[in-house]
Scaffold this motif. Sequence first.
Motif, mmCIF file in Angstrom:
data_model
loop_
_atom_site.group_PDB
_atom_site.id
_atom_site.type_symbol
_atom_site.label_atom_id
_atom_site.label_comp_id
_atom_site.label_asym_id
_atom_site.label_seq_id
_atom_site.Cartn_x
_atom_site.Cartn_y
_atom_site.Cartn_z
ATOM 1 N N MET A 1 -16.072 -56.855 -17.764
ATOM 2 C CA MET A 1 -16.647 -55.614 -18.254
ATOM 3 C C MET A 1 -15.609 -54.953 -19.165
ATOM 4 O O MET A 1 -14.446 -54.846 -18.803
ATOM 5 C CB MET A 1 -16.994 -54.697 -17.077
ATOM 6 N N ASP A 2 -16.068 -54.477 -20.298
ATOM 7 C CA ASP A 2 -15.147 -53.817 -21.224
ATOM 8 C C ASP A 2 -15.078 -52.314 -20.931
ATOM 9 O O ASP A 2 -15.855 -51.766 -20.151
ATOM 10 C CB ASP A 2 -15.518 -54.091 -22.683
ATOM 11 N N LYS A 3 -14.131 -51.668 -21.579
ATOM 12 C CA LYS A 3 -13.856 -50.250 -21.353
ATOM 13 C C LYS A 3 -15.078 -49.380 -21.663
ATOM 14 O O LYS A 3 -15.404 -48.454 -20.908
ATOM 15 C CB LYS A 3 -12.675 -49.836 -22.232
ATOM 16 N N GLU A 4 -15.775 -49.666 -22.752
ATOM 17 C CA GLU A 4 -16.941 -48.860 -23.146
ATOM 18 C C GLU A 4 -18.061 -48.945 -22.102
ATOM 19 O O GLU A 4 -18.697 -47.944 -21.773
ATOM 20 C CB GLU A 4 -17.467 -49.290 -24.522
ATOM 21 N N ARG A 5 -18.298 -50.148 -21.582
ATOM 22 C CA ARG A 5 -19.340 -50.321 -20.567
ATOM 23 C C ARG A 5 -18.962 -49.578 -19.287
ATOM 24 O O ARG A 5 -19.801 -48.951 -18.645
ATOM 25 C CB ARG A 5 -19.559 -51.813 -20.285
ATOM 26 N N PHE A 6 -17.683 -49.650 -18.912
ATOM 27 C CA PHE A 6 -17.210 -48.930 -17.729
ATOM 28 C C PHE A 6 -17.460 -47.436 -17.893
ATOM 29 O O PHE A 6 -17.971 -46.779 -16.991
ATOM 30 C CB PHE A 6 -15.712 -49.211 -17.502
ATOM 31 N N ILE A 7 -17.126 -46.904 -19.060
ATOM 32 C CA ILE A 7 -17.317 -45.471 -19.322
ATOM 33 C C ILE A 7 -18.795 -45.107 -19.245
ATOM 34 O O ILE A 7 -19.159 -44.081 -18.645
ATOM 35 C CB ILE A 7 -16.698 -45.078 -20.681
ATOM 36 N N GLN A 8 -19.658 -45.934 -19.798
ATOM 37 C CA GLN A 8 -21.108 -45.679 -19.733
ATOM 38 C C GLN A 8 -21.585 -45.611 -18.285
ATOM 39 O O GLN A 8 -22.343 -44.706 -17.906
ATOM 40 C CB GLN A 8 -21.889 -46.783 -20.453
ATOM 41 N N LEU A 9 -21.144 -46.563 -17.483
ATOM 42 C CA LEU A 9 -21.568 -46.588 -16.084
ATOM 43 C C LEU A 9 -21.026 -45.391 -15.308
ATOM 44 O O LEU A 9 -21.739 -44.803 -14.499
ATOM 45 C CB LEU A 9 -21.131 -47.900 -15.427
ATOM 46 N N VAL A 10 -19.787 -45.032 -15.581
ATOM 47 C CA VAL A 10 -19.197 -43.874 -14.896
ATOM 48 C C VAL A 10 -19.943 -42.604 -15.274
ATOM 49 O O VAL A 10 -20.266 -41.783 -14.411
ATOM 50 C CB VAL A 10 -17.682 -43.745 -15.207
ATOM 51 N N VAL A 11 -20.248 -42.440 -16.539
ATOM 52 C CA VAL A 11 -20.973 -41.246 -16.988
ATOM 53 C C VAL A 11 -22.334 -41.159 -16.290
ATOM 54 O O VAL A 11 -22.750 -40.085 -15.852
ATOM 55 C CB VAL A 11 -21.122 -41.235 -18.530
ATOM 56 N N SER A 12 -22.998 -42.293 -16.129
ATOM 57 C CA SER A 12 -24.312 -42.274 -15.487
ATOM 58 C C SER A 12 -24.224 -41.978 -13.986
ATOM 59 O O SER A 12 -25.186 -41.478 -13.402
ATOM 60 C CB SER A 12 -25.054 -43.597 -15.725
ATOM 61 N N GLU A 13 -23.100 -42.271 -13.357
ATOM 62 C CA GLU A 13 -22.941 -42.075 -11.903
ATOM 63 C C GLU A 13 -22.087 -40.870 -11.537
ATOM 64 O O GLU A 13 -21.967 -40.526 -10.368
ATOM 65 C CB GLU A 13 -22.325 -43.330 -11.268
ATOM 66 N N GLN A 14 -21.496 -40.227 -12.512
ATOM 67 C CA GLN A 14 -20.536 -39.158 -12.281
ATOM 68 C C GLN A 14 -21.103 -38.004 -11.453
ATOM 69 O O GLN A 14 -20.477 -37.527 -10.511
ATOM 70 C CB GLN A 14 -20.039 -38.652 -13.632
ATOM 71 N N GLU A 15 -22.277 -37.562 -11.791
ATOM 72 C CA GLU A 15 -22.876 -36.428 -11.083
ATOM 73 C C GLU A 15 -23.178 -36.774 -9.626
ATOM 74 O O GLU A 15 -22.904 -35.989 -8.714
ATOM 75 C CB GLU A 15 -24.161 -35.995 -11.799
ATOM 76 N N SER A 16 -23.713 -37.956 -9.408
ATOM 77 C CA SER A 16 -24.022 -38.407 -8.058
ATOM 78 C C SER A 16 -22.745 -38.566 -7.232
ATOM 79 O O SER A 16 -22.696 -38.176 -6.055
ATOM 80 C CB SER A 16 -24.776 -39.733 -8.128
ATOM 81 N N LEU A 17 -21.712 -39.124 -7.839
ATOM 82 C CA LEU A 17 -20.422 -39.291 -7.169
ATOM 83 C C LEU A 17 -19.856 -37.931 -6.768
ATOM 84 O O LEU A 17 -19.422 -37.736 -5.631
ATOM 85 C CB LEU A 17 -19.442 -40.031 -8.085
ATOM 86 N N ARG A 18 -19.870 -36.999 -7.678
ATOM 87 C CA ARG A 18 -19.315 -35.657 -7.409
ATOM 88 C C ARG A 18 -20.098 -34.955 -6.304
ATOM 89 O O ARG A 18 -19.520 -34.340 -5.415
ATOM 90 C CB ARG A 18 -19.341 -34.816 -8.681
ATOM 91 N N ARG A 19 -21.422 -35.055 -6.348
ATOM 92 C CA ARG A 19 -22.263 -34.426 -5.323
ATOM 93 C C ARG A 19 -21.956 -35.021 -3.941
ATOM 94 O O ARG A 19 -21.820 -34.296 -2.960
ATOM 95 C CB ARG A 19 -23.733 -34.619 -5.703
ATOM 96 N N PHE A 20 -21.824 -36.347 -3.878
ATOM 97 C CA PHE A 20 -21.509 -37.028 -2.622
ATOM 98 C C PHE A 20 -20.149 -36.572 -2.085
ATOM 99 O O PHE A 20 -20.013 -36.222 -0.911
ATOM 100 C CB PHE A 20 -21.526 -38.543 -2.842
ATOM 101 N N LEU A 21 -19.142 -36.562 -2.945
ATOM 102 C CA LEU A 21 -17.798 -36.177 -2.503
ATOM 103 C C LEU A 21 -17.723 -34.693 -2.137
ATOM 104 O O LEU A 21 -17.027 -34.334 -1.181
ATOM 105 C CB LEU A 21 -16.760 -36.519 -3.576
ATOM 106 N N LEU A 22 -18.431 -33.859 -2.858
ATOM 107 C CA LEU A 22 -18.454 -32.434 -2.522
ATOM 108 C C LEU A 22 -19.024 -32.222 -1.126
ATOM 109 O O LEU A 22 -18.500 -31.432 -0.332
ATOM 110 C CB LEU A 22 -19.253 -31.653 -3.562
ATOM 111 N N ALA A 23 -20.078 -32.951 -0.807
ATOM 112 C CA ALA A 23 -20.661 -32.845 0.535
ATOM 113 C C ALA A 23 -19.731 -33.448 1.582
ATOM 114 O O ALA A 23 -19.558 -32.871 2.662
ATOM 115 C CB ALA A 23 -22.023 -33.535 0.567
#
Length: 159
Positions: A1-23
Amino acid sequence: MDKERFIQLVVSEQESLRRFLLALCCGNACDADDIAQETLLKAYISIGKYKEKERFSSWLITIAHNTFLDHRRRIHPTKGLDAAVKMASTTNADGSFDYQELYAALERLQPKERSVILLHYMQGYSITEISTITNDSPSAIKKQLERGREHLKLKIKER
């Protein structure tokens, strides 16, 4: 996986990750942000271990869950339930404490119970997926969910 694809995937999951960790951190945004940053760093460093056939979100949540547990072992919580209640009573109603009662009840659960409750009900993961994320058997996850629900009900009633 290249850097750009990693960034795309992180951006798509960022909100869900933050919500999970906040809880998981019972509303402590500073801890949640620290763990999220550490999670993303670990994910980037370990990207070679990611298998394209598995869901990126599950892989990322697994890293986040383990990072949370490591953080929990290293740094004991400095703010207990009493401090949270006191802080809430002296703070304006600005939305920061919308989920205070839930966070307070979650904070009093065992970390494993809290994790499976949040993974199942908040993140929508199946028993099998949670089993993979936490390295526990599906039957153990079912028992943790059952106990977690009961304990959560009791903790909310105690308030």
